[in-house]
Design an enzyme around this catalytic site. Sequence first.
Site, PDB file in Angstrom:
ATOM      1  CG  ASP A  70      49.693  42.655  35.777  1.00 34.01           C
ATOM      2  OD1 ASP A  70      49.781  41.426  35.640  1.00 34.01           O
ATOM      3  OD2 ASP A  70      48.759  43.334  35.286  1.00 34.01           O
ATOM      4  CD  GLU A 117      50.614  43.714  28.267  1.00 35.64           C
ATOM      5  OE1 GLU A 117      50.307  44.908  28.030  1.00 35.64           O
ATOM      6  OE2 GLU A 117      49.781  42.862  28.642  1.00 35.64           O
ATOM      7  CD  GLU A 162      43.566  38.678  31.204  1.00 34.48           C
ATOM      8  OE1 GLU A 162      43.399  38.662  29.977  1.00 34.48           O
ATOM      9  OE2 GLU A 162      44.582  39.179  31.739  1.00 34.48           O
ATOM     10  CG  HIS A 203      46.797  40.012  36.049  1.00 34.14           C
ATOM     11  ND1 HIS A 203      47.631  40.020  34.953  1.00 34.14           N
ATOM     12  CD2 HIS A 203      45.557  39.728  35.579  1.00 34.14           C
ATOM     13  CE1 HIS A 203      46.919  39.774  33.850  1.00 34.14           C
ATOM     14  NE2 HIS A 203      45.659  39.584  34.206  1.00 34.14           N
TER      15      HIS A 203
HETATM   16  C1  TNX Z   1      44.039  42.055  29.124  1.00 35.63           C
HETATM   17  S1  TNX Z   1      42.125  44.006  30.253  1.00 35.63           S
HETATM   18  C2  TNX Z   1      44.399  42.373  30.422  1.00 35.63           C
HETATM   19  C3  TNX Z   1      45.730  42.946  30.679  1.00 35.63           C
HETATM   20  C4  TNX Z   1      46.574  43.014  29.426  1.00 35.63           C
HETATM   21  C5  TNX Z   1      45.720  43.500  28.268  1.00 35.63           C
HETATM   22  C6  TNX Z   1      46.501  43.701  27.007  1.00 35.63           C
HETATM   23  C7  TNX Z   1      42.465  43.271  31.487  1.00 35.63           C
HETATM   24  C8  TNX Z   1      41.577  43.606  32.571  1.00 35.63           C
HETATM   25  N1  TNX Z   1      43.510  42.391  31.487  1.00 35.63           N
HETATM   26  O1  TNX Z   1      46.384  42.215  31.687  1.00 35.63           O
HETATM   27  O2  TNX Z   1      47.637  43.876  29.644  1.00 35.63           O
HETATM   28  O3  TNX Z   1      44.698  42.562  28.050  1.00 35.63           O
HETATM   29  O4  TNX Z   1      45.754  44.365  26.025  1.00 35.63           O
END
Ligand code: TNX
Length: 523
Positions: A175, A456, A313, A246
Amino acid sequence: MDLIPRPTSVLRRTGGFRLTPTTSLTAGPGAEGAAALLRDLLRPATGLPLAPAGVARGNAIALRVDERAADLGAEGYRLDVSPERALLTAAAPTGLLRGVQTLRQLLPPEAWGDRPVRGVRWELPCVSVRDVPRLRWRGGHLDVARWWMPPSFLFRYVDLLAAHKMNVLHLHLTDDQGWRMEIERRPRLTEVGAWRSHSMAGALAEERYDDVPHGGFYTRRELGDLVAYAARRGVTVVPEIDLPGHTQAAIAAYPELGGELPGPDEPVEVSPRWGVHDRILDPGEASLDFCRDVLEEVLDVFPSPFVHIGGDEVPTTRWRASPSVRRRARELGLSVDGLHGWFTGELDAWLHARGRRTVGWDDVLVAGRARPLSEGAAVMSWLGAEGALAAAAAGHEVIMTPYDWTYLDYGQAEGPGEPLSMGHVTTLEKVYAFDPVPAPLTDAQVLGTQGQLWTEYLPTPERVEYAAFPRLCALAEVAWSPPAGRDLGEFLGRLRTHLTRLDRMGVRYRPPDPLSSSAPPTD
Ligand code: TNX
Protein backbone atom coordinates in the site's frame (compact mmCIF):
# COMPACT_ATOMS: atom_id res chain seq x y z
CA MET A 1 -21.90 -28.38 22.71
CA ASP A 2 -22.04 -24.83 21.49
CA LEU A 3 -20.35 -25.26 18.12
CA ILE A 4 -19.37 -22.21 16.07
CA PRO A 5 -20.08 -22.09 13.19
CA ARG A 6 -23.35 -23.97 13.73
CA PRO A 7 -23.30 -27.28 11.80
CA THR A 8 -25.92 -28.23 9.24
CA SER A 9 -27.31 -30.82 11.62
CA VAL A 10 -26.39 -32.21 15.03
CA LEU A 11 -27.98 -35.09 16.84
CA ARG A 12 -27.00 -35.48 20.48
CA ARG A 13 -27.02 -39.00 21.91
CA THR A 14 -26.43 -40.09 25.47
CA GLY A 15 -22.99 -40.90 26.72
CA GLY A 16 -19.54 -39.86 25.77
CA PHE A 17 -16.26 -40.96 24.22
CA ARG A 18 -13.41 -40.57 26.63
CA LEU A 19 -9.96 -39.79 25.27
CA THR A 20 -7.25 -41.53 27.30
CA PRO A 21 -3.61 -42.49 26.72
CA THR A 22 -4.84 -45.75 25.18
CA THR A 23 -7.19 -44.10 22.69
CA SER A 24 -6.02 -44.78 19.15
CA LEU A 25 -6.15 -42.52 16.12
CA THR A 26 -6.09 -44.12 12.69
CA ALA A 27 -6.06 -42.40 9.34
CA GLY A 28 -7.13 -44.07 6.14
CA PRO A 29 -5.57 -43.11 2.78
CA GLY A 30 -5.78 -39.33 2.30
CA ALA A 31 -6.57 -38.72 5.97
CA GLU A 32 -2.97 -38.53 7.22
CA GLY A 33 -2.87 -34.71 7.16
CA ALA A 34 -6.05 -34.40 9.20
CA ALA A 35 -4.75 -36.93 11.74
CA ALA A 36 -1.49 -34.99 12.08
CA LEU A 37 -3.45 -31.78 12.58
CA LEU A 38 -5.65 -33.35 15.23
CA ARG A 39 -2.60 -34.61 17.13
CA ASP A 40 -0.91 -31.22 16.85
CA LEU A 41 -4.00 -29.41 18.09
CA LEU A 42 -4.63 -31.66 21.08
CA ARG A 43 -1.13 -32.53 22.25
CA PRO A 44 -0.08 -29.28 23.98
CA ALA A 45 -2.95 -29.23 26.48
CA THR A 46 -3.92 -32.90 26.74
CA GLY A 47 -0.55 -34.60 26.23
CA LEU A 48 -2.45 -37.49 24.64
CA PRO A 49 -0.31 -39.59 22.29
CA LEU A 50 -3.23 -40.66 20.06
CA ALA A 51 -1.14 -43.49 18.66
CA PRO A 52 -2.27 -45.56 15.68
CA ALA A 53 -4.44 -48.61 16.39
CA GLY A 54 -2.31 -51.66 17.10
CA VAL A 55 -0.03 -49.57 19.28
CA ALA A 56 -2.92 -48.15 21.28
CA ARG A 57 -5.61 -50.61 22.38
CA GLY A 58 -8.40 -48.50 23.77
CA ASN A 59 -11.32 -46.87 22.04
CA ALA A 60 -10.66 -45.50 18.57
CA ILE A 61 -10.80 -42.31 16.57
CA ALA A 62 -10.89 -43.07 12.85
CA LEU A 63 -10.54 -40.59 10.00
CA ARG A 64 -11.61 -41.65 6.54
CA VAL A 65 -11.83 -40.22 3.07
CA ASP A 66 -14.77 -41.90 1.42
CA GLU A 67 -15.30 -40.85 -2.16
CA ARG A 68 -18.80 -42.28 -2.08
CA ALA A 69 -19.78 -39.51 0.35
CA ALA A 70 -19.91 -37.07 -2.57
CA ASP A 71 -22.91 -35.30 -1.04
CA LEU A 72 -20.46 -33.81 1.47
CA GLY A 73 -18.69 -31.87 -1.28
CA ALA A 74 -15.13 -30.60 -1.01
CA GLU A 75 -15.34 -29.43 2.57
CA GLY A 76 -18.23 -31.20 4.27
CA TYR A 77 -17.83 -34.00 6.80
CA ARG A 78 -19.72 -36.39 9.01
CA LEU A 79 -18.79 -37.11 12.59
CA ASP A 80 -20.30 -40.03 14.48
CA VAL A 81 -19.27 -40.46 18.06
CA SER A 82 -20.21 -43.45 20.22
CA PRO A 83 -18.48 -44.49 23.46
CA GLU A 84 -16.19 -46.90 21.55
CA ARG A 85 -15.57 -45.02 18.34
CA ALA A 86 -15.37 -41.53 16.91
CA LEU A 87 -15.61 -41.77 13.14
CA LEU A 88 -14.91 -38.76 10.97
CA THR A 89 -15.74 -39.16 7.28
CA ALA A 90 -15.40 -36.79 4.34
CA ALA A 91 -15.36 -37.02 0.58
CA ALA A 92 -12.05 -35.14 0.46
CA PRO A 93 -9.14 -34.46 2.83
CA THR A 94 -10.19 -30.83 3.34
CA GLY A 95 -13.51 -31.96 4.76
CA LEU A 96 -11.62 -33.92 7.39
CA LEU A 97 -9.70 -30.77 8.35
CA ARG A 98 -13.02 -29.03 9.01
CA GLY A 99 -14.29 -32.01 11.00
CA VAL A 100 -11.13 -32.02 13.13
CA GLN A 101 -12.01 -28.47 14.21
CA THR A 102 -15.46 -29.64 15.24
CA LEU A 103 -13.99 -32.50 17.20
CA ARG A 104 -11.76 -30.03 19.00
CA GLN A 105 -14.72 -27.79 19.83
CA LEU A 106 -16.55 -30.79 21.28
CA LEU A 107 -13.82 -31.25 23.89
CA PRO A 108 -13.69 -29.17 27.07
CA PRO A 109 -12.28 -25.65 26.45
CA GLU A 110 -9.15 -26.57 28.41
CA ALA A 111 -8.12 -28.55 25.30
CA TRP A 112 -7.53 -25.22 23.53
CA GLY A 113 -4.57 -24.14 25.65
CA ASP A 114 -0.92 -24.47 24.76
CA ARG A 115 0.26 -25.85 28.14
CA PRO A 116 -0.44 -29.22 29.75
CA VAL A 117 -3.54 -29.23 31.97
CA ARG A 118 -4.27 -31.97 34.48
CA GLY A 119 -7.43 -33.22 36.06
CA VAL A 120 -9.67 -32.67 33.06
CA ARG A 121 -11.84 -35.44 31.68
CA TRP A 122 -11.20 -35.32 27.92
CA GLU A 123 -14.60 -36.45 26.77
CA LEU A 124 -16.49 -35.97 23.53
CA PRO A 125 -20.28 -36.09 23.75
CA CYS A 126 -21.84 -38.83 21.63
CA VAL A 127 -23.21 -37.09 18.55
CA SER A 128 -23.97 -37.45 14.89
CA VAL A 129 -22.96 -34.33 13.01
CA ARG A 130 -23.43 -33.75 9.31
CA ASP A 131 -21.98 -30.50 8.15
CA VAL A 132 -21.57 -28.89 4.73
CA PRO A 133 -20.59 -25.25 4.23
CA ARG A 134 -22.94 -22.78 2.64
CA LEU A 135 -20.32 -20.70 0.78
CA ARG A 136 -17.01 -21.65 -0.80
CA TRP A 137 -14.90 -18.60 0.09
CA ARG A 138 -14.88 -17.83 3.81
CA GLY A 139 -12.10 -15.37 4.25
CA GLY A 140 -10.19 -13.19 6.61
CA HIS A 141 -8.40 -10.23 5.07
CA LEU A 142 -5.43 -8.74 6.88
CA ASP A 143 -3.69 -5.51 5.93
CA VAL A 144 -0.01 -5.89 6.80
CA ALA A 145 0.92 -2.90 4.65
CA ARG A 146 -0.23 -0.11 6.97
CA TRP A 147 1.54 -1.82 9.87
CA TRP A 148 3.94 -4.70 9.57
CA MET A 149 2.96 -7.59 11.83
CA PRO A 150 5.38 -10.32 12.96
CA PRO A 151 5.19 -13.61 11.02
CA SER A 152 4.27 -15.43 14.25
CA PHE A 153 1.04 -13.43 14.28
CA LEU A 154 0.22 -14.40 10.70
CA PHE A 155 0.57 -18.06 11.67
CA ARG A 156 -1.64 -17.49 14.69
CA TYR A 157 -4.23 -15.73 12.57
CA VAL A 158 -4.30 -18.73 10.24
CA ASP A 159 -4.95 -20.94 13.28
CA LEU A 160 -7.80 -18.69 14.32
CA LEU A 161 -9.33 -18.67 10.85
CA ALA A 162 -9.09 -22.45 10.61
CA ALA A 163 -10.65 -22.84 14.06
CA HIS A 164 -13.72 -21.07 12.64
CA LYS A 165 -13.70 -23.15 9.42
CA MET A 166 -12.62 -20.13 7.41
CA ASN A 167 -10.57 -21.12 4.38
CA VAL A 168 -8.91 -18.00 2.97
CA LEU A 169 -6.32 -15.62 4.37
CA HIS A 170 -6.30 -12.60 2.07
CA LEU A 171 -3.00 -10.83 2.71
CA HIS A 172 -2.96 -7.17 1.69
CA LEU A 173 0.79 -6.91 1.12
CA THR A 174 1.32 -3.50 -0.42
CA ASP A 175 0.00 0.00 0.00
CA ASP A 176 1.04 3.64 0.07
CA GLN A 177 2.46 3.21 3.57
CA GLY A 178 4.60 0.14 2.99
CA TRP A 179 5.62 -2.67 0.63
CA ARG A 180 5.92 -5.92 2.57
CA MET A 181 6.90 -8.69 0.13
CA GLU A 182 10.50 -9.28 -0.85
CA ILE A 183 10.82 -9.18 -4.66
CA GLU A 184 14.24 -10.34 -5.81
CA ARG A 185 14.03 -8.59 -9.16
CA ARG A 186 13.12 -5.26 -7.56
CA PRO A 187 15.10 -5.13 -4.32
CA ARG A 188 14.41 -1.47 -3.60
CA LEU A 189 10.77 -2.35 -2.97
CA THR A 190 11.78 -3.64 0.44
CA GLU A 191 15.07 -1.78 0.87
CA VAL A 192 13.22 1.51 0.52
CA GLY A 193 9.51 0.79 0.20
CA ALA A 194 9.16 -1.21 3.42
CA TRP A 195 10.22 1.64 5.71
CA ARG A 196 8.68 4.94 6.64
CA SER A 197 10.09 7.66 8.82
CA HIS A 198 6.96 8.38 10.83
CA SER A 199 3.24 7.56 11.02
CA MET A 200 -0.10 9.11 11.75
CA ALA A 201 -0.73 9.22 15.45
CA GLY A 202 -4.42 10.04 15.68
CA ALA A 203 -7.54 10.22 13.57
CA LEU A 204 -7.01 11.15 9.92
CA ALA A 205 -8.60 14.58 10.34
CA GLU A 206 -6.33 15.52 13.24
CA GLU A 207 -3.25 15.38 10.97
CA ARG A 208 -1.01 14.43 13.91
CA TYR A 209 2.15 12.36 13.48
CA ASP A 210 4.59 10.49 15.67
CA ASP A 211 8.31 10.58 14.99
CA VAL A 212 8.89 6.84 15.14
CA PRO A 213 10.27 5.04 12.08
CA HIS A 214 8.28 1.94 11.18
CA GLY A 215 8.75 -0.90 8.77
CA GLY A 216 9.37 -4.51 7.98
CA PHE A 217 8.81 -7.01 5.24
CA TYR A 218 8.43 -10.75 4.67
CA THR A 219 11.01 -12.77 2.81
CA ARG A 220 9.84 -15.11 0.10
CA ARG A 221 10.83 -17.94 2.40
CA GLU A 222 8.70 -16.66 5.30
CA LEU A 223 5.71 -16.29 3.02
CA GLY A 224 6.30 -19.76 1.60
CA ASP A 225 6.34 -21.20 5.12
CA LEU A 226 3.08 -19.40 5.86
CA VAL A 227 1.49 -20.81 2.71
CA ALA A 228 2.53 -24.35 3.70
CA TYR A 229 1.37 -23.93 7.29
CA ALA A 230 -1.99 -22.60 6.10
CA ALA A 231 -2.38 -25.41 3.56
CA ARG A 232 -2.03 -28.01 6.31
CA ARG A 233 -5.04 -26.34 7.94
CA GLY A 234 -7.05 -26.11 4.74
CA VAL A 235 -6.49 -22.37 4.41
CA THR A 236 -5.41 -20.78 1.13
CA VAL A 237 -3.31 -17.64 1.32
CA VAL A 238 -4.47 -15.23 -1.37
CA PRO A 239 -1.90 -12.47 -1.94
CA GLU A 240 -2.93 -8.96 -2.88
CA ILE A 241 -0.64 -6.58 -4.72
CA ASP A 242 -2.69 -3.41 -4.99
CA LEU A 243 -2.34 -1.91 -8.51
CA PRO A 244 -2.21 0.72 -9.97
CA GLY A 245 -3.33 2.85 -7.01
CA HIS A 246 -2.21 2.56 -3.39
CA THR A 247 1.35 2.31 -4.75
CA GLN A 248 3.16 5.27 -3.24
CA ALA A 249 5.60 2.99 -1.38
CA ALA A 250 6.56 1.33 -4.69
CA ILE A 251 6.98 4.75 -6.30
CA ALA A 252 9.17 5.88 -3.39
CA ALA A 253 11.40 2.91 -4.23
CA TYR A 254 11.31 3.44 -8.01
CA PRO A 255 10.25 7.05 -8.68
CA GLU A 256 10.16 6.55 -12.45
CA LEU A 257 7.10 4.32 -12.00
CA GLY A 258 5.17 7.41 -10.98
CA GLY A 259 5.42 8.90 -14.45
CA GLU A 260 6.89 12.35 -14.94
CA LEU A 261 9.61 12.60 -12.34
CA PRO A 262 8.55 14.70 -9.40
CA GLY A 263 10.38 17.98 -8.86
CA PRO A 264 12.82 18.52 -5.99
CA ASP A 265 10.07 20.17 -3.98
CA GLU A 266 7.97 17.05 -4.37
CA PRO A 267 9.90 14.05 -3.03
CA VAL A 268 7.98 10.80 -2.98
CA GLU A 269 8.25 9.11 0.36
CA VAL A 270 6.68 5.98 1.76
CA SER A 271 3.57 7.66 3.04
CA PRO A 272 3.13 8.35 6.74
CA ARG A 273 -0.49 9.39 6.15
CA TRP A 274 -3.70 7.35 5.79
CA GLY A 275 -6.36 8.05 3.17
CA VAL A 276 -6.49 7.90 -0.62
CA HIS A 277 -3.29 9.05 -2.39
CA ASP A 278 -3.21 10.42 -5.90
CA ARG A 279 0.34 9.31 -6.67
CA ILE A 280 -0.32 6.14 -8.68
CA LEU A 281 1.58 4.07 -11.23
CA ASP A 282 2.08 5.64 -14.63
CA PRO A 283 0.01 3.51 -17.04
CA GLY A 284 2.93 2.84 -19.40
CA GLU A 285 5.05 -0.10 -20.46
CA ALA A 286 7.61 0.41 -17.70
CA SER A 287 4.89 0.03 -15.07
CA LEU A 288 3.47 -3.04 -16.77
CA ASP A 289 6.94 -4.60 -16.84
CA PHE A 290 7.26 -3.80 -13.18
CA CYS A 291 3.91 -5.40 -12.35
CA ARG A 292 4.72 -8.51 -14.34
CA ASP A 293 8.09 -8.85 -12.58
CA VAL A 294 6.37 -8.58 -9.23
CA LEU A 295 3.53 -10.94 -10.13
CA GLU A 296 5.98 -13.49 -11.50
CA GLU A 297 7.48 -13.81 -8.02
CA VAL A 298 4.06 -13.71 -6.38
CA LEU A 299 3.08 -16.73 -8.48
CA ASP A 300 6.27 -18.52 -7.40
CA VAL A 301 5.47 -18.09 -3.72
CA PHE A 302 1.67 -18.38 -3.69
CA PRO A 303 0.10 -21.42 -5.36
CA SER A 304 -3.38 -19.99 -4.76
CA PRO A 305 -5.64 -20.23 -7.81
CA PHE A 306 -6.68 -16.64 -7.03
CA VAL A 307 -4.36 -13.63 -7.16
CA HIS A 308 -5.70 -10.25 -6.02
CA ILE A 309 -4.54 -7.19 -7.93
CA GLY A 310 -6.43 -4.60 -5.90
CA GLY A 311 -7.66 -1.90 -8.21
CA ASP A 312 -9.45 0.15 -5.57
CA GLU A 313 -9.38 3.92 -5.21
CA VAL A 314 -7.48 5.01 -8.28
CA PRO A 315 -7.72 8.81 -8.54
CA THR A 316 -6.74 9.80 -12.08
CA THR A 317 -5.95 13.47 -11.29
CA ARG A 318 -2.28 13.12 -12.14
CA TRP A 319 -2.97 11.05 -15.23
CA ARG A 320 -5.30 13.74 -16.53
CA ALA A 321 -2.64 16.38 -15.95
CA SER A 322 0.05 14.40 -17.75
CA PRO A 323 0.56 14.96 -21.51
CA SER A 324 2.21 11.57 -21.95
CA VAL A 325 -0.66 9.75 -20.25
CA ARG A 326 -3.20 11.66 -22.32
CA ARG A 327 -1.28 10.68 -25.43
CA ARG A 328 -1.30 7.03 -24.38
CA ALA A 329 -5.05 7.13 -23.82
CA ARG A 330 -5.56 8.65 -27.27
CA GLU A 331 -3.38 5.99 -28.90
CA LEU A 332 -5.44 3.29 -27.23
CA GLY A 333 -8.69 5.02 -28.14
CA LEU A 334 -9.63 5.40 -24.48
CA SER A 335 -10.50 8.16 -22.08
CA VAL A 336 -7.86 8.83 -19.45
CA ASP A 337 -10.11 7.24 -16.82
CA GLY A 338 -10.54 4.24 -19.09
CA LEU A 339 -6.82 3.55 -18.66
CA HIS A 340 -7.54 2.10 -15.22
CA GLY A 341 -9.67 -0.64 -16.73
CA TRP A 342 -7.17 -1.13 -19.55
CA PHE A 343 -4.26 -1.49 -17.12
CA THR A 344 -6.19 -3.95 -14.95
CA GLY A 345 -7.16 -5.84 -18.10
CA GLU A 346 -3.51 -6.25 -19.13
CA LEU A 347 -2.62 -7.77 -15.75
CA ASP A 348 -5.76 -9.87 -15.66
CA ALA A 349 -4.99 -11.32 -19.12
CA TRP A 350 -1.43 -12.02 -18.02
CA LEU A 351 -2.60 -13.92 -14.94
CA HIS A 352 -5.26 -15.75 -16.94
CA ALA A 353 -2.61 -16.93 -19.41
CA ARG A 354 -0.74 -18.43 -16.46
CA GLY A 355 -3.76 -20.34 -15.26
CA ARG A 356 -4.63 -18.10 -12.34
CA ARG A 357 -7.87 -16.31 -11.53
CA THR A 358 -7.75 -12.56 -11.00
CA VAL A 359 -9.55 -10.99 -8.09
CA GLY A 360 -10.13 -7.25 -8.01
CA TRP A 361 -12.04 -4.83 -5.84
CA ASP A 362 -15.27 -3.76 -7.49
CA ASP A 363 -13.77 -0.42 -8.53
CA VAL A 364 -12.30 -2.36 -11.45
CA LEU A 365 -15.78 -2.89 -12.87
CA VAL A 366 -16.58 0.78 -12.94
CA ALA A 367 -13.19 1.41 -14.47
CA GLY A 368 -13.34 -1.64 -16.65
CA ARG A 369 -16.28 -0.93 -18.90
CA ALA A 370 -13.76 -0.50 -21.70
CA ARG A 371 -12.52 -4.02 -21.28
CA PRO A 372 -14.18 -7.07 -19.77
CA LEU A 373 -12.32 -9.13 -17.20
CA SER A 374 -11.12 -12.57 -18.20
CA GLU A 375 -13.24 -15.64 -17.72
CA GLY A 376 -12.83 -16.90 -14.19
CA ALA A 377 -11.94 -13.49 -12.74
CA ALA A 378 -13.78 -12.75 -9.51
CA VAL A 379 -14.88 -9.45 -8.06
CA MET A 380 -14.60 -8.48 -4.43
CA SER A 381 -17.45 -6.15 -3.77
CA TRP A 382 -16.71 -3.62 -1.02
CA LEU A 383 -18.73 -0.68 -2.26
CA GLY A 384 -22.11 -2.39 -1.86
CA ALA A 385 -24.29 -4.81 -3.74
CA GLU A 386 -24.29 -2.85 -7.01
CA GLY A 387 -20.82 -3.99 -8.06
CA ALA A 388 -21.71 -7.55 -7.15
CA LEU A 389 -24.80 -7.49 -9.34
CA ALA A 390 -22.88 -6.00 -12.27
CA ALA A 391 -20.11 -8.56 -11.87
CA ALA A 392 -22.55 -11.44 -11.69
CA ALA A 393 -24.40 -10.14 -14.73
CA ALA A 394 -21.08 -10.26 -16.58
CA GLY A 395 -20.62 -13.87 -15.50
CA HIS A 396 -18.13 -13.32 -12.69
CA GLU A 397 -18.31 -14.87 -9.28
CA VAL A 398 -18.35 -12.40 -6.43
CA ILE A 399 -16.98 -12.23 -2.94
CA MET A 400 -19.18 -10.07 -0.78
CA THR A 401 -17.15 -7.67 1.33
CA PRO A 402 -19.45 -4.66 1.78
CA TYR A 403 -17.84 -2.16 4.09
CA ASP A 404 -20.85 -1.53 6.28
CA TRP A 405 -21.18 -5.19 7.24
CA THR A 406 -17.78 -6.82 6.87
CA TYR A 407 -15.18 -4.14 7.69
CA LEU A 408 -13.95 -5.32 11.03
CA ASP A 409 -11.66 -2.29 11.29
CA TYR A 410 -14.77 -0.25 12.04
CA GLY A 411 -15.60 0.30 15.72
CA GLN A 412 -17.69 -2.29 17.56
CA ALA A 413 -19.69 0.06 19.76
CA GLU A 414 -20.56 3.71 20.14
CA GLY A 415 -19.38 5.67 23.08
CA PRO A 416 -16.16 6.18 24.99
CA GLY A 417 -13.88 3.36 26.02
CA GLU A 418 -13.43 1.97 22.52
CA PRO A 419 -10.06 2.33 20.80
CA LEU A 420 -9.68 4.75 17.91
CA SER A 421 -11.10 3.26 14.72
CA MET A 422 -12.29 4.23 11.27
CA GLY A 423 -15.14 6.15 12.82
CA HIS A 424 -18.06 4.00 11.72
CA VAL A 425 -19.56 1.34 13.95
CA THR A 426 -20.43 -2.22 12.94
CA THR A 427 -21.72 -4.20 15.88
CA LEU A 428 -21.49 -7.94 16.45
CA GLU A 429 -25.26 -8.15 16.01
CA LYS A 430 -25.04 -6.39 12.68
CA VAL A 431 -22.37 -8.76 11.37
CA TYR A 432 -24.49 -11.70 12.50
CA ALA A 433 -27.45 -10.29 10.54
CA PHE A 434 -25.43 -9.91 7.33
CA ASP A 435 -26.95 -11.46 4.23
CA PRO A 436 -23.98 -12.45 2.04
CA VAL A 437 -26.15 -13.24 -0.97
CA PRO A 438 -27.98 -10.06 -2.04
CA ALA A 439 -31.17 -10.64 -4.05
CA PRO A 440 -31.50 -11.60 -6.83
CA LEU A 441 -28.16 -13.41 -6.63
CA THR A 442 -28.00 -17.05 -5.66
CA ASP A 443 -25.51 -18.94 -3.52
CA ALA A 444 -24.00 -20.33 -6.72
CA GLN A 445 -23.07 -16.84 -7.99
CA VAL A 446 -21.57 -15.77 -4.69
CA LEU A 447 -18.24 -17.41 -4.01
CA GLY A 448 -18.36 -16.24 -0.47
CA THR A 449 -17.63 -13.51 1.99
CA GLN A 450 -14.80 -12.22 4.09
CA GLY A 451 -14.02 -10.01 7.09
CA GLN A 452 -11.68 -7.07 6.39
CA LEU A 453 -9.04 -5.87 8.81
CA TRP A 454 -7.59 -2.67 7.43
CA THR A 455 -5.00 -1.68 9.95
CA GLU A 456 -4.66 2.10 9.86
CA TYR A 457 -5.88 2.14 13.46
CA LEU A 458 -4.82 -1.40 14.37
CA PRO A 459 -1.05 -1.12 14.76
CA THR A 460 -0.45 -4.28 16.80
CA PRO A 461 -1.60 -7.93 16.87
CA GLU A 462 -3.48 -7.17 20.12
CA ARG A 463 -5.50 -4.45 18.43
CA VAL A 464 -6.15 -6.64 15.41
CA GLU A 465 -7.50 -9.45 17.59
CA TYR A 466 -9.68 -7.04 19.52
CA ALA A 467 -11.19 -5.83 16.26
CA ALA A 468 -11.54 -9.29 14.77
CA PHE A 469 -13.17 -11.06 17.69
CA PRO A 470 -15.86 -11.89 18.31
CA ARG A 471 -17.20 -10.38 15.08
CA LEU A 472 -15.29 -12.91 13.00
CA CYS A 473 -17.10 -15.71 14.85
CA ALA A 474 -20.38 -14.22 13.62
CA LEU A 475 -19.10 -13.85 10.08
CA ALA A 476 -17.78 -17.41 10.05
CA GLU A 477 -21.28 -18.59 10.87
CA VAL A 478 -22.84 -16.35 8.20
CA ALA A 479 -20.48 -17.90 5.65
CA TRP A 480 -20.65 -21.53 6.76
CA SER A 481 -24.04 -22.25 8.32
CA PRO A 482 -27.42 -22.56 6.63
CA PRO A 483 -29.28 -19.24 6.84
CA ALA A 484 -32.48 -20.91 8.01
CA GLY A 485 -32.31 -21.20 11.75
CA ARG A 486 -30.08 -18.22 12.30
CA ASP A 487 -31.04 -16.86 15.72
CA LEU A 488 -29.06 -14.13 17.44
CA GLY A 489 -29.96 -15.06 21.01
CA GLU A 490 -29.08 -18.67 20.43
CA PHE A 491 -25.80 -17.68 18.77
CA LEU A 492 -24.86 -15.44 21.68
CA GLY A 493 -25.45 -18.35 24.03
CA ARG A 494 -23.08 -20.54 22.02
CA LEU A 495 -20.64 -17.67 21.79
CA ARG A 496 -20.41 -17.53 25.56
CA THR A 497 -18.94 -21.04 25.59
CA HIS A 498 -16.87 -20.38 22.50
CA LEU A 499 -15.20 -17.39 24.15
CA THR A 500 -13.88 -19.71 26.86
CA ARG A 501 -12.03 -21.53 24.05
CA LEU A 502 -10.63 -18.25 22.77
CA ASP A 503 -9.64 -17.43 26.37
CA ARG A 504 -7.52 -20.56 26.41
CA MET A 505 -5.84 -19.41 23.21
CA GLY A 506 -5.21 -16.03 24.77
CA VAL A 507 -7.27 -14.19 22.16
CA ARG A 508 -7.72 -10.58 23.13
CA TYR A 509 -11.32 -10.22 21.96
CA ARG A 510 -13.83 -7.54 22.85
CA PRO A 511 -16.28 -8.98 25.41
CA PRO A 512 -19.69 -8.64 23.79
CA ASP A 513 -22.09 -6.36 25.70
CA PRO A 514 -25.38 -8.17 25.44
CA LEU A 515 -24.18 -11.46 26.92
CA SER A 516 -25.73 -10.77 30.31
CA SER A 517 -29.18 -10.60 28.75
CA SER A 518 -28.68 -13.38 26.24
CA ALA A 519 -29.81 -16.95 26.35
CA PRO A 520 -27.92 -19.37 28.60
CA PRO A 521 -25.51 -21.77 26.91
CA THR A 522 -27.23 -24.69 25.29
CA ASP A 523 -26.03 -28.23 25.42
C1 TNX B 1 -10.95 1.65 1.85
S1 TNX B 1 -11.66 -1.04 0.84
C2 TNX B 1 -9.84 1.04 1.31
C3 TNX B 1 -8.65 0.83 2.16
C4 TNX B 1 -8.82 1.44 3.53
C5 TNX B 1 -10.21 1.14 4.05
C6 TNX B 1 -10.43 1.61 5.45
C7 TNX B 1 -10.61 -0.69 -0.13
C8 TNX B 1 -10.58 -1.61 -1.24
N1 TNX B 1 -9.82 0.41 0.08
O1 TNX B 1 -7.50 1.35 1.52
O2 TNX B 1 -7.86 0.91 4.38
O3 TNX B 1 -11.14 1.75 3.19
O4 TNX B 1 -11.63 1.12 5.99
